[in-house]
Scaffold this motif. Sequence first.
Motif, short mmCIF file in Angstrom:
data_model
loop_
_atom_site.label_atom_id
_atom_site.label_comp_id
_atom_site.label_asym_id
_atom_site.label_seq_id
_atom_site.Cartn_x
_atom_site.Cartn_y
_atom_site.Cartn_z
N MET A 186 1.41 6.48 -7.22
CA MET A 186 -0.19 7.33 -7.13
C MET A 186 0.75 8.86 -6.92
N GLN A 187 1.45 9.35 -5.57
CA GLN A 187 1.99 10.92 -5.81
C GLN A 187 3.12 10.91 -6.45
N LEU A 188 3.58 10.33 -6.05
CA LEU A 188 4.74 10.51 -7.26
C LEU A 188 4.51 10.81 -9.09
N ASN A 189 2.81 10.26 -9.56
CA ASN A 189 2.21 10.15 -10.67
C ASN A 189 1.66 11.38 -10.95
N ALA A 190 1.08 11.40 -9.85
CA ALA A 190 0.09 12.71 -9.38
C ALA A 190 0.92 14.21 -9.43
N ARG B 217 0.85 -0.86 -0.09
CA ARG B 217 0.47 -0.17 -0.21
C ARG B 217 1.26 1.25 -0.10
N ARG B 218 2.39 1.40 0.81
CA ARG B 218 2.78 2.00 0.66
C ARG B 218 3.85 2.17 -0.46
N LYS B 219 3.83 1.40 -1.79
CA LYS B 219 4.38 1.83 -2.36
C LYS B 219 3.25 2.63 -3.89
#
Length: 230
Positions: free
Chosen positions: A72-76, A65-67
């Motif tokens: 997702m945050q990196l892509n955003a 989940r952390r990865k």
Amino acid sequence: MNDADVSRQIQQMVRFILQEAEEKANEISVSAEEEFNIEKLQLVEAEKKKIRQEYERKAKQVEIRRKIEYSMQLNASRIKVLQAQDDLVNSMKEAAGKELLRVSDDTNGYKMLLKGLIVQSLLRLKEPAVLLRCREIDLGPVESVLGEAKQEYADKAKVHVPKVTIDNLVYLPPPPSSVDSHSLFCSGGVVLASQDGKIVCENTLDARLDVVFRQKLPEIRKLLFGQIVA
């Protein structure tokens, strides 16, 4: 053997039997306790193993989940950066488009530009007869340079002077209007086509800006944002 001797022997046998029974009972008790302790230890170890496996399973789920959340945050973040870059690049193109509208302000310079665009279009088409479209407001300047443009083309291509018909029924869109900013518009230039309409050379200022912008886009991005490492 008298009764006393018999009685002693019986007592000895009883004591021997009782002693053996007690020893046997102790052995059984010790064996049972050992088996109990072994079984208890096995149960404890089994429960420990289950707990460790459950902990490892949950720990893996948390890591996954952390990865996922990090990805997702990196892509955003990347999307936001790319969107900001696209917005900046598009704003530059819009600014360049607005500058194109001033080209026709220089009457003589714009006439020479129209002449050059017509000659270039004729060289691309290489047709003996073509149809020319321009903005209605450019009709006068186009007519004033058309003769020279045809002759220049004929000299360069070493062919007869072509027949160029100006379309007086369908014009290119007018310059952008402040009243309706979403309507079609044209900043200037010409469009030439073969008589059958199968070959078209779009040589408007807006079309040329699009072509140049697409060709120079990598250089523009590198100049604005530097070398992008994937």
